[in-house]
Scaffold this active site. Sequence first.
Site, mmCIF file in Angstrom:
data_model
loop_
_atom_site.group_PDB
_atom_site.id
_atom_site.type_symbol
_atom_site.label_atom_id
_atom_site.label_comp_id
_atom_site.label_asym_id
_atom_site.label_seq_id
_atom_site.Cartn_x
_atom_site.Cartn_y
_atom_site.Cartn_z
ATOM 1 N N GLU A 142 0.733 -1.383 -0.002
ATOM 2 C CA GLU A 142 -0.029 -0.010 -0.023
ATOM 3 C C GLU A 142 0.724 1.297 -0.068
ATOM 4 O O GLU A 142 0.813 1.808 0.863
ATOM 5 C CB GLU A 142 -1.130 -0.134 1.074
ATOM 6 N N GLU A 257 -5.874 -7.991 -0.771
ATOM 7 C CA GLU A 257 -6.444 -8.017 0.552
ATOM 8 C C GLU A 257 -8.025 -7.603 0.311
ATOM 9 O O GLU A 257 -8.178 -6.798 -0.570
ATOM 10 C CB GLU A 257 -5.954 -6.861 1.294
#
Length: 322
Positions: A142, A257
């Site tokens: 991320e 995710e």
Amino acid sequence: APTNSKTKRNKKMRFAGVNESGAEFGSDNIPGVYGTDYTWYNTTAMGEFISQGMNIFRLNLLMERLVPNTMTGPMNADYLGNLTKDVNYVTDKGAYAMITPHNYGRYYGNIINSTSDFEAFWKTVAGAFKDNDLVMFDTNNEYYGMAGQLVADLNQAAINGIRAAGATSQYVNVEGNSYTGAWTWTTAEGTDGLTNAQTMGNLTDPEDKILYHMHQYLDSDGSGTSSTCVNSTIGATRLMDATAWLKSNNKIAILGEYAGAVNSVCEEAVEGMLDYIDENSDVWTGAIWWAAGPWWGDYMFSVEPDNGPAYSTYDPIILEYS
Ligand SMILES: *[C@@H]1O[C@H](CO)[C@@H](O)[C@H](O)[C@H]1NC(C)=O
Ligand SMILES: *[C@@H]1O[C@H](CO)[C@@H](O)[C@H](O)[C@H]1NC(C)=O
Ligand SMILES: *[C@@H]1O[C@H](CO)[C@@H](O)[C@H](O)[C@H]1NC(C)=O
Ligand SMILES: *[C@@H]1O[C@H](CO)[C@@H](O)[C@H](O)[C@H]1NC(C)=O
Ligand SMILES: *[C@@H]1O[C@H](CO)[C@@H](O)[C@H](O)[C@H]1NC(C)=O
Ligand SMILES: CC(=O)N[C@H]1CO[C@H](CO)[C@@H](O)[C@@H]1O
């Protein structure tokens, strides 16, 4: 193992599994103390998932613990040893182990701005796993708040370092800016005004084994912090733009995710998203639930067997696609 009361729909994904989280805990305490600030993974729990049918584990760790002080330095042998033990446990059983620095594009809190240092980091790390075909590398968890072009350049540097190490058979997961969100892949701008869709498509790999690694949560702001999902179809909806981009650019992806809390709206939304992935298996290779790990306690998304709050609801759902 839980009994799977759902009808087996034969919707097998190439990759279906869970994130293991724990070795990156305590990131405000570096290096931190094993057993107090962070922990390693429960191989018994991973073995249970594998025997149920899962085949991928995303092993989260911290760059600063693996390669301390400077990205161009050597690895900490002890931390590497613990990582390697978990990696080998998973891959000896024939499943994939994804190595993920959970660093958000930062090293000691500073945005990584040196592609050559990042390339050196990845050359060092990949060298230790170059002979294990079942390892995957994930360049970073991320990236956010960065220039879009820098994120793409860092991903390219990682690919270059990994291949230069002689790790030529492994998939490289590349993550985008803006928390690598699928729903904002084509719209969220980096500090340079460029979106992932405008920068990430030009990555090259001599081995042609790039996986575009995206994340998707289903609450209103997409952060995965609320137990309320927007509605029962939001999972598929949020993947549509990115899916169109993948198709028109000839790329393949993995949902690295995703999660929803234990309630009927979220369950339907998660199943709808996994069905959508299954229906678009030309570009989507699979999905990895967030999260498992020994220290999650009563965290709403924990599928750690057998007492994680989401385990009895979502483990059977994940297995429908495993
Ligand atoms: C590891 O997982 C097994 C199987 O789920 C469980 O019985 C055991 O208590 C776990 N150990 C730790 C330290 O969490
Ligand atoms: C590695 O794991 C062992 C326990 O198996 C622990 O004693 C040690 O502190 C750990 N070291 C690191 C750096 O994670
Ligand atoms: C790059 O990062 C380093 C370390 O955080 C920092 O000292 C330096 O100012 C940054 N350089 C630029 C051009 O942003
Ligand atoms: C590739 O790079 C060019 C020039 O920088 C840019 O205009 C284009 O949007 C990029 N394409 C993709 C798919 O990233
Ligand atoms: C769910 O929310 C999305 C985004 O707001 C919307 O496009 C979609 O129509 C909604 N679906 C339903 C069934 O209400
Ligand atoms: C969505 C979510 O729960 N994200 C969490 C993932 O785990 C890291 C720590 O490993 C947290 O910082 C995030 O908030």
